[in-house]
Scaffold this motif. Structure first.
Motif, PDB file in Angstrom:
ATOM      1  N   LEU A 140       4.699  -7.426  -4.766  1.00  0.00           N
ATOM      2  CA  LEU A 140       4.543  -6.112  -4.144  1.00  0.00           C
ATOM      3  C   LEU A 140       3.381  -6.075  -3.172  1.00  0.00           C
ATOM      4  O   LEU A 140       3.441  -5.411  -2.137  1.00  0.00           O
ATOM      5  CB  LEU A 140       4.332  -5.051  -5.228  1.00  0.00           C
ATOM      6  CG  LEU A 140       5.507  -4.755  -6.157  1.00  0.00           C
ATOM      7  CD1 LEU A 140       5.049  -3.823  -7.275  1.00  0.00           C
ATOM      8  CD2 LEU A 140       6.675  -4.145  -5.400  1.00  0.00           C
ATOM      9  N   THR A 141       2.322  -6.799  -3.497  1.00  0.00           N
ATOM     10  CA  THR A 141       1.124  -6.775  -2.661  1.00  0.00           C
ATOM     11  C   THR A 141       1.333  -7.394  -1.284  1.00  0.00           C
ATOM     12  O   THR A 141       0.516  -7.191  -0.388  1.00  0.00           O
ATOM     13  CB  THR A 141      -0.030  -7.513  -3.364  1.00  0.00           C
ATOM     14  OG1 THR A 141       0.420  -8.828  -3.745  1.00  0.00           O
ATOM     15  CG2 THR A 141      -0.477  -6.765  -4.613  1.00  0.00           C
ATOM     16  N   TYR A 143       3.816  -6.688   0.764  1.00  0.00           N
ATOM     17  CA  TYR A 143       4.542  -5.781   1.656  1.00  0.00           C
ATOM     18  C   TYR A 143       3.574  -4.909   2.446  1.00  0.00           C
ATOM     19  O   TYR A 143       2.554  -4.463   1.932  1.00  0.00           O
ATOM     20  CB  TYR A 143       5.543  -4.936   0.862  1.00  0.00           C
ATOM     21  CG  TYR A 143       6.706  -5.773   0.387  1.00  0.00           C
ATOM     22  CD1 TYR A 143       7.897  -5.810   1.098  1.00  0.00           C
ATOM     23  CD2 TYR A 143       6.585  -6.578  -0.742  1.00  0.00           C
ATOM     24  CE1 TYR A 143       8.955  -6.608   0.691  1.00  0.00           C
ATOM     25  CE2 TYR A 143       7.628  -7.384  -1.154  1.00  0.00           C
ATOM     26  CZ  TYR A 143       8.807  -7.398  -0.435  1.00  0.00           C
ATOM     27  OH  TYR A 143       9.846  -8.210  -0.832  1.00  0.00           O
ATOM     28  N   TRP A 148       6.060   0.625   2.938  1.00  0.00           N
ATOM     29  CA  TRP A 148       5.752   1.699   2.001  1.00  0.00           C
ATOM     30  C   TRP A 148       5.849   3.074   2.668  1.00  0.00           C
ATOM     31  O   TRP A 148       6.396   4.023   2.079  1.00  0.00           O
ATOM     32  CB  TRP A 148       4.361   1.493   1.407  1.00  0.00           C
ATOM     33  CG  TRP A 148       4.233   0.218   0.622  1.00  0.00           C
ATOM     34  CD1 TRP A 148       3.464  -0.864   0.927  1.00  0.00           C
ATOM     35  CD2 TRP A 148       4.924  -0.117  -0.598  1.00  0.00           C
ATOM     36  NE1 TRP A 148       3.622  -1.852  -0.018  1.00  0.00           N
ATOM     37  CE2 TRP A 148       4.503  -1.423  -0.966  1.00  0.00           C
ATOM     38  CE3 TRP A 148       5.829   0.546  -1.407  1.00  0.00           C
ATOM     39  CZ2 TRP A 148       4.973  -2.066  -2.110  1.00  0.00           C
ATOM     40  CZ3 TRP A 148       6.308  -0.085  -2.544  1.00  0.00           C
ATOM     41  CH2 TRP A 148       5.886  -1.373  -2.891  1.00  0.00           C
ATOM     42  N   HIS A 213       1.489   0.143  -8.263  1.00  0.00           N
ATOM     43  CA  HIS A 213       1.012  -0.188  -6.934  1.00  0.00           C
ATOM     44  C   HIS A 213      -0.184   0.696  -6.583  1.00  0.00           C
ATOM     45  O   HIS A 213      -0.046   1.911  -6.372  1.00  0.00           O
ATOM     46  CB  HIS A 213       2.139  -0.003  -5.915  1.00  0.00           C
ATOM     47  CG  HIS A 213       1.833  -0.541  -4.559  1.00  0.00           C
ATOM     48  ND1 HIS A 213       1.759   0.257  -3.441  1.00  0.00           N
ATOM     49  CD2 HIS A 213       1.571  -1.804  -4.132  1.00  0.00           C
ATOM     50  CE1 HIS A 213       1.472  -0.485  -2.383  1.00  0.00           C
ATOM     51  NE2 HIS A 213       1.354  -1.734  -2.778  1.00  0.00           N
ATOM     52  N   ASP A 259      14.669  -2.053 -10.017  1.00  0.00           N
ATOM     53  CA  ASP A 259      13.561  -2.886  -9.535  1.00  0.00           C
ATOM     54  C   ASP A 259      12.712  -3.460 -10.671  1.00  0.00           C
ATOM     55  O   ASP A 259      11.879  -4.342 -10.425  1.00  0.00           O
ATOM     56  CB  ASP A 259      12.617  -2.058  -8.643  1.00  0.00           C
ATOM     57  CG  ASP A 259      13.242  -1.647  -7.325  1.00  0.00           C
ATOM     58  OD1 ASP A 259      14.092  -2.384  -6.821  1.00  0.00           O
ATOM     59  OD2 ASP A 259      12.866  -0.587  -6.797  1.00  0.00           O
ATOM     60  N   PHE A 309      13.729  -7.075  -1.005  1.00  0.00           N
ATOM     61  CA  PHE A 309      12.734  -6.329  -1.789  1.00  0.00           C
ATOM     62  C   PHE A 309      13.069  -6.260  -3.280  1.00  0.00           C
ATOM     63  O   PHE A 309      12.337  -6.807  -4.100  1.00  0.00           O
ATOM     64  CB  PHE A 309      12.553  -4.910  -1.247  1.00  0.00           C
ATOM     65  CG  PHE A 309      11.525  -4.128  -2.021  1.00  0.00           C
ATOM     66  CD1 PHE A 309      10.170  -4.367  -1.838  1.00  0.00           C
ATOM     67  CD2 PHE A 309      11.906  -3.161  -2.957  1.00  0.00           C
ATOM     68  CE1 PHE A 309       9.208  -3.669  -2.573  1.00  0.00           C
ATOM     69  CE2 PHE A 309      10.959  -2.459  -3.689  1.00  0.00           C
ATOM     70  CZ  PHE A 309       9.611  -2.713  -3.495  1.00  0.00           C
ATOM     71  N   CYS A 310      14.133  -5.569  -3.653  1.00  0.00           N
ATOM     72  CA  CYS A 310      14.361  -5.225  -5.063  1.00  0.00           C
ATOM     73  C   CYS A 310      14.446  -6.460  -5.955  1.00  0.00           C
ATOM     74  O   CYS A 310      13.760  -6.544  -6.989  1.00  0.00           O
ATOM     75  CB  CYS A 310      15.631  -4.395  -5.187  1.00  0.00           C
ATOM     76  SG  CYS A 310      15.622  -2.881  -4.203  1.00  0.00           S
ATOM     77  N   THR A 313      10.985  -8.856  -5.641  1.00  0.00           N
ATOM     78  CA  THR A 313       9.753  -8.367  -6.263  1.00  0.00           C
ATOM     79  C   THR A 313       9.825  -8.436  -7.780  1.00  0.00           C
ATOM     80  O   THR A 313       8.801  -8.645  -8.450  1.00  0.00           O
ATOM     81  CB  THR A 313       9.437  -6.927  -5.822  1.00  0.00           C
ATOM     82  OG1 THR A 313      10.567  -6.086  -6.090  1.00  0.00           O
ATOM     83  CG2 THR A 313       9.086  -6.882  -4.341  1.00  0.00           C
TER      84      THR A 313
END
Length: 361
Positions: A140-141, A143, A148, A213, A259, A309-310, A313
């Motif tokens: 996640l970090t 992106y 976002w 996050h 997710d 993404f989904c 991550t």
């Protein structure tokens, strides 16, 4: 590599090849059009065209502080794709009125947030390709703010318009509980837009959002302050895997379970934090558990975002990796039963993107 002649020797009809080539050209053109639409959103070109008055490239460039030659080429691309109209007699372009809600006005039909988010996903292509080669995923970090912020813009239109006006009226028990004043938790709250909208519509409630996050939690707190509802909302940066602090009348997740690193574990945690007469409101992707049923542009979009993404991550954290279409209705019912829920009701709302569930013990 097989030559074209060798393939034709295998009874491949050249007309079928030609037809598929035409489709690929169209799909590739659509990708370019989407990329141009992203640029238009990022530079405020769509918003400048929203009054639907015909304009020249020079006028639009002056209004947006951009360079005319680039603007002219962008306008030409969008006109060629049918997003804009062009009058050859005047050299002017216009955004049709029926296109404004989709490209330039943030409301239920607005797609600019998704374009903004896709702009952010484009920078993840390299890391995702490496994950294909070596396994794991993209954390996640990694992106960017574009992803976002774009995601926030995309979903905010749902929360601002559909949540209070369509979804909650379809769940009258929850609507009544919220009006009386309920304890509500949103798991995977992101930048807090759902809770903020609930706090605005139902000021008697008490609201808390959880997310792993840190940047999203910071943005959620700022958003709540700006909306004037910080007195009844709190946000915590917390991995709820080990449990959700407190117990609640209503717990929500909005496009979160698919997710999750451990989706079944998350459902069990939600079940344990729900009061006996409480409701778990789950919004997740409108897909089938049968791949053959997930066809067409929207399903292709879902699977593509999953790769970017989904899925990745979740795998980056050693997770199950359900993917965007992984928490479909079939899977949702099975997992909720395994988690200890008693009733899973599909709420009667028409939404091509999502299914809304009202789940009780």
């Amino acid at each position: 590599m097989h030559s074209a002649e060798a393939l034709f020797d295998k009874q491949v009809d050249p007309a079928d090849v030609e037809a598929f080539l035409g489709r690929v050209v169209g799909d590739t053109s659509a990708w370019v059009a989407t990329t141009m639409a992203m640029i238009g959103d990022r530079l405020g070109l769509w918003q400048a065209l929203a009054d639907t008055r015909a304009t020249t490239s020079a006028e639009l460039a002056e209004r947006t502080g951009t360079v005319e030659r680039y603007v002219r080429e962008w306008l030409s691309s969008m006109a060629a794709h049918g997003y804009l109209t062009y009058d050859p007699d005047t050299g002017r372009f216009a955004l049709p009125a029926e296109h404004v809600p989709v490209l330039a006005a943030e409301g239920p039909a607005f797609f600019g947030g998704f374009h903004h988010a896709l702009y952010g996903l484009a920078s993840m292509l390299g890391p995702v390709v490496e994950a294909f080669r070596h396994g794991g995923g993209v954390p996640l970090t990694a992106y960017t703010e574009d992803w976002w912020h774009g995601l926030e813009r995309a979903t905010s239109s749902w929360f601002d318009h559909l949540l209070p006006e369509v979804w909650l009226p379809a769940m009258p028990e929850l609507d009544l509980a919220l009006r009386r004043g309920a304890d509500v938790a949103d798991v995977g709250c992101g930048r807090g837009r759902a809770l903020i909208r609930l706090a605005e519509a139902y000021p008697a409630g008490r609201y808390v959002g959880f997310d792993v996050h840190e940047e999203s939690i910071a943005a959620a707190r700022a958003n709540a302050e700006a909306a004037g509802v910080a007195d009844r909302i709190s946000f915590e940066c917390l991995d709820v895997t080990a449990g959700i602090p407190g117990d609640y009348d209503i717990i929500t997740t909005f496009d979160v379970i698919h997710d999750a690193v451990d989706p079944l574990g998350m459902l069990r945690v939600i079940r344990s934090a729900l009061r006996p007469d409480g409701h778990y409101v789950c919004l997740d992707i409108n897909a089938s558990h049968r791949l053959q049923d997930n066809t067409g542009p929207l399903s292709a979009y879902f699977y593509g975002v999953s790769v970017l993404f989904c899925l990745t991550t979740s795998l980056a954290q050693g997770g199950e990796g359900l993917g965007t279409c992984g928490f479909n209705e079939h899977t949702a019912r099975r997992m909720c039963a395994e988690a200890g829920f008693g009733t899973v009701r599909r709420v009667d709302v028409d939404n091509p993107f999502n299914i809304l569930y009202d789940i009780t013990i």
